[in-house]
Structure formats: structure tokens, C-alpha cells
Enzyme design. Sequence first.
Site, PDB file in Angstrom:
ATOM      1  N   PRO A 113     -87.251 -35.995  33.714  1.00 41.06           N
ATOM      2  CA  PRO A 113     -85.889 -36.165  34.242  1.00 41.06           C
ATOM      3  C   PRO A 113     -85.895 -36.888  35.600  1.00 41.06           C
ATOM      4  O   PRO A 113     -85.002 -37.663  35.906  1.00 41.06           O
ATOM      5  CB  PRO A 113     -85.383 -34.723  34.372  1.00 41.06           C
ATOM      6  N   ALA A 131     -88.557 -38.907  36.725  1.00 40.70           N
ATOM      7  CA  ALA A 131     -89.575 -39.969  36.773  1.00 40.70           C
ATOM      8  C   ALA A 131     -89.512 -40.811  35.508  1.00 40.70           C
ATOM      9  O   ALA A 131     -89.949 -40.371  34.443  1.00 40.70           O
ATOM     10  CB  ALA A 131     -90.967 -39.345  36.922  1.00 40.70           C
ATOM     11  N   GLN A 166     -68.143 -76.566  15.910  1.00 41.17           N
ATOM     12  CA  GLN A 166     -69.158 -76.934  16.895  1.00 41.17           C
ATOM     13  C   GLN A 166     -69.609 -75.761  17.767  1.00 41.17           C
ATOM     14  O   GLN A 166     -70.787 -75.647  18.102  1.00 41.17           O
ATOM     15  CB  GLN A 166     -68.645 -78.079  17.763  1.00 41.17           C
ATOM     16  N   ILE A 221     -69.997 -63.767  15.467  1.00 40.67           N
ATOM     17  CA  ILE A 221     -69.812 -64.675  14.328  1.00 40.67           C
ATOM     18  C   ILE A 221     -69.239 -63.921  13.120  1.00 40.67           C
ATOM     19  O   ILE A 221     -68.439 -64.458  12.361  1.00 40.67           O
ATOM     20  CB  ILE A 221     -71.150 -65.379  13.993  1.00 40.67           C
ATOM     21  N   GLU A 251     -90.657 -48.798  27.953  1.00 40.42           N
ATOM     22  CA  GLU A 251     -91.890 -49.526  28.327  1.00 40.42           C
ATOM     23  C   GLU A 251     -91.629 -50.515  29.467  1.00 40.42           C
ATOM     24  O   GLU A 251     -92.219 -51.580  29.513  1.00 40.42           O
ATOM     25  CB  GLU A 251     -92.531 -50.294  27.149  1.00 40.42           C
ATOM     26  N   GLU A 306     -85.592 -55.146  34.753  1.00 44.01           N
ATOM     27  CA  GLU A 306     -85.688 -55.379  36.207  1.00 44.01           C
ATOM     28  C   GLU A 306     -87.105 -55.103  36.716  1.00 44.01           C
ATOM     29  O   GLU A 306     -87.599 -55.791  37.612  1.00 44.01           O
ATOM     30  CB  GLU A 306     -84.698 -54.476  36.953  1.00 44.01           C
TER      31      GLU A 306
END
Length: 385
Positions: A139, A141, A287, A345, A371, A375
Site C-alpha cells: 500500500p 510502496a 481521409q 472508428i 512493471e 513516467e
Amino acid sequence: MAPLPTTFEPELLELPLFDDAHRALARRIERWCADRHGTLAPPTGADPAAHCRALRTELGHSGWLGHLGLEPGEGTDLRSVCVRRQALAFHEDLADFVYSIQELSASAIIRHGSEEQHRRHLPGLAEGTRAGALAFSEPGAGSDLSAVALTATEDGDGFVLNGSKTWIAQGDIADVLVVLARTGDGPGPLGLTAFLVDGDAGGLKATPIRAIAPRSWAELTFTDCRIGPDAMLGDRGHGYVVALDVLERARVTVAAAALGFARRACAYALERARARRAYSRRLADLQLVKSALAAMDVKIAAASLLTARAAWSADHGGEYGRYAAAAKLHATEAAGEIADAAVQIFGAAGLVADSPLERLYRQVRSLRIYEGPSEVLEMIIADAL
Ligand SMILES: Cc1cc2nc3c(=O)[nH]c(=O)nc-3n(C[C@H](O)[C@H](O)[C@H](O)COP(=O)(O)OP(=O)(O)OC[C@H]3O[C@@H](n4cnc5c(N)ncnc54)[C@H](O)[C@@H]3O)c2cc1C
């Protein structure tokens, strides 16, 4: 939806970054996944832990975990792990999840364990009869593992663990857990040691957590949990080194999984844009839709090359931390952008609960956090320049 195109871009696998063994492996696992397409996913409402167990048994039976055993044979290199993760992620999130956690926990034991620990734990992990887990986060770390607070106090010839871990993949079904604990031999990262803890150890309790995409995920509490002297993984005070080594390798493989997800999202988008008509033509003829599809293709190509560079470098013994961070950063951010663009889309059809694209949209979100959040990866890259 029509059958999906293949997971891999053959031209990329033909590059000298890969060997014939990787190309053959890609063909084998692609065929295995395609034969099971639609059967690997959990049925709506299924218990994720039970489905993870079933997938682990099937992966083990089919030999996809065999490289984690005592006599691993071929396919132990990081490029092979990446090939497997890309294919599994392309076909089914949870199959990749189970494979990746089994691979991560076994490789911590392979790389840092004693011969006795190898003999005890690797056969079951490789056969898929036992589940592994990595319990690093707490919690207090997450990104900063030097703040790990769970204590391992010497007691007789063993240790007693007290504290908690959270966000642990397979934490509720694991038979063996790699646990990072504070032994207090030095300040911050220097005071950490890794241990192997049995899932049924007295004083260990797992509480499942529900995730954005179904998976076996848990919070763990350790209350006077006693472990023997043979439970230490690697040297005392070297737990942070074990964790960083495992995470660095894992980052490259997360990039490969992100590639699998991104290629699937792109395939869905392409199929929809070609089939859907608006303004008397196909969406694919507009396009701005072409621009979105082109951006997907370029991002996937860049992610493929960054991932191959990192895995090749790791396999050749190079310093690959910056490459691993760059591959994970780009591939996971790209997968998020591509899944989002694919939903755009599709329009409203992309937001139907439990449809393949809506599930994929939820599945890719966590990749940018575990993992090493994006940042943190940017920090690693900048510091290495
Ligand atoms: C699906 C999933 C599975 C997981 N499985 C496991 C597992 O099996 N075992 C395990 O031990 N853990 C696991 N985790 C936990 C994961 O490793 C942590 O979530 C991750 O390390 C980030 O920690 P945190 O969530 O505490 O975020 P924090 O450390 O609180 O960070 C929050 C945010 O702050 C920002 N931030 C952090 N550091 C910096 C920085 N240096 N500079 C700028 N911004 C920064 C980032 O945006 C970050 O997302 C899992 C997480 C998820 C989502």
C-alpha cells in the site's frame, strides 16, 4: 467478426534480430492459439481465479512453460518469451497474464535461486501444476520499491514476516511467492531481501481484488508468518537487486504483450473501416480515418523494432535497461492510443459491454502502470542519456 490476421508481421521476424528458432516458435504458437481462438477467453461472469488455473494447466500440458523447468532446452531467451507473449496477448489477455506471471516468478528463481530452490520449485512451475507470484508492491510502496515496509525478522534459524502486499497477480492462487521484505541491513533499498514463501504458509492470508479486466489479483497480509532459513532468494540485503533485475526483463516482455494487443486492435479497426459505409463510401475511404489507420501502423512498427532491440540486447548480454524502458514506454502508450482510436472508428459499436473491442480497451490500460509506470520509464531513459 471475420477471422483475425496473423499475430506477427513476417517481414519483421525476417530481420537479423531474430533466428530461425524464433520464426519456427512464432509459427507454432500462432497455430496453437488460432486452434483455440475463442475458447481461451473466460465466459462472461466466470471466476477469474478458476479460469487462470485452467489456462495454466493447458499452457503447462501443451509445453508452453517447459522452458522454465530444470532442463529447459530451447526457447529460454528473452526474444522467445516475447514471441510467446505477443501471440498469447493477441489471442487472449488472460492466457498472456497467466503465462507472464508464471514466467516472471520462475525466472526470479532461475536467476537468483540455489540449486535446491530450483529442484523444489521449477518442475511444478514448468508443468503448470503450481502457480507462482511476485509480491513486491505494498500500500505504501509501488513505483518506489525502496519504501517496502513488510518486515522479515530473524527468529531462531528462520524469519518471521509481518506486513502486507497489494496488487499481487495470482496472489490468491499462488503456490509459491517471491516476497520482497525488509531485513534492515541498510537504509532504503539496501535493507531489502527476497524470500520464497509457500502459498499455504501459516499467517499468510489472500483477499481477492476485482480488476478492470478479469484476473486473479489479491491483497496479502502476513501475520507472524514463519519461514525457514532456506527461504532466502539470493543474498541477504540484495532484494532490491533481485527486484530490479526481474522488472528490467519483464519490461521487454510487457512491450511484446502490448504489441499483441495493439495488432489486434488495429485488425479490428481495419476490418470495421472497410465494412462500414458512411457518406456513400467506406469509412476506410475517409481521409481522417486513413490517417488514424496509418498512425496505428507506424506506432506498431516502431514498437516492434524497439522491443526487438531490447530483447536482442538482453540476449547478447548488453546493458539493456534504457532499451527495455523505451520499448515498454512506447509499446504500452501506443497500445492504449491504438485501442482508443479503434473504439473511435467503431463508434457506438465499440462501447458494447463485453464485446471483443470493449474488453481489449479495458485490458490494455494496466500495461502503462505495472512493471514501471510510463513516467518512471521516462526517468530511467533520461538518466541513462
Ligand atoms: C494489473 C496489475 C497487476 C499488478 N501485479 C503486480 C504483481 O504481481 N506484483 C507486484 O508486486 N505488483 C503488482 N502490481 C503493482 C504495480 O507494480 C504498481 O501499480 C506500480 O509499481 C505502480 O505503483 P502504484 O500503483 O503504487 O503507483 P504510485 O507509485 O503511487 O504512482 C502513481 C503514479 O505516480 C506517477 N509517478 C510515479 N513515480 C513517478 C516519478 N518518478 N515521476 C513522475 N511521476 C511518477 C505515475 O503516473 C504513477 O502511475 C500490479 C499492478 C497492476 C495494475
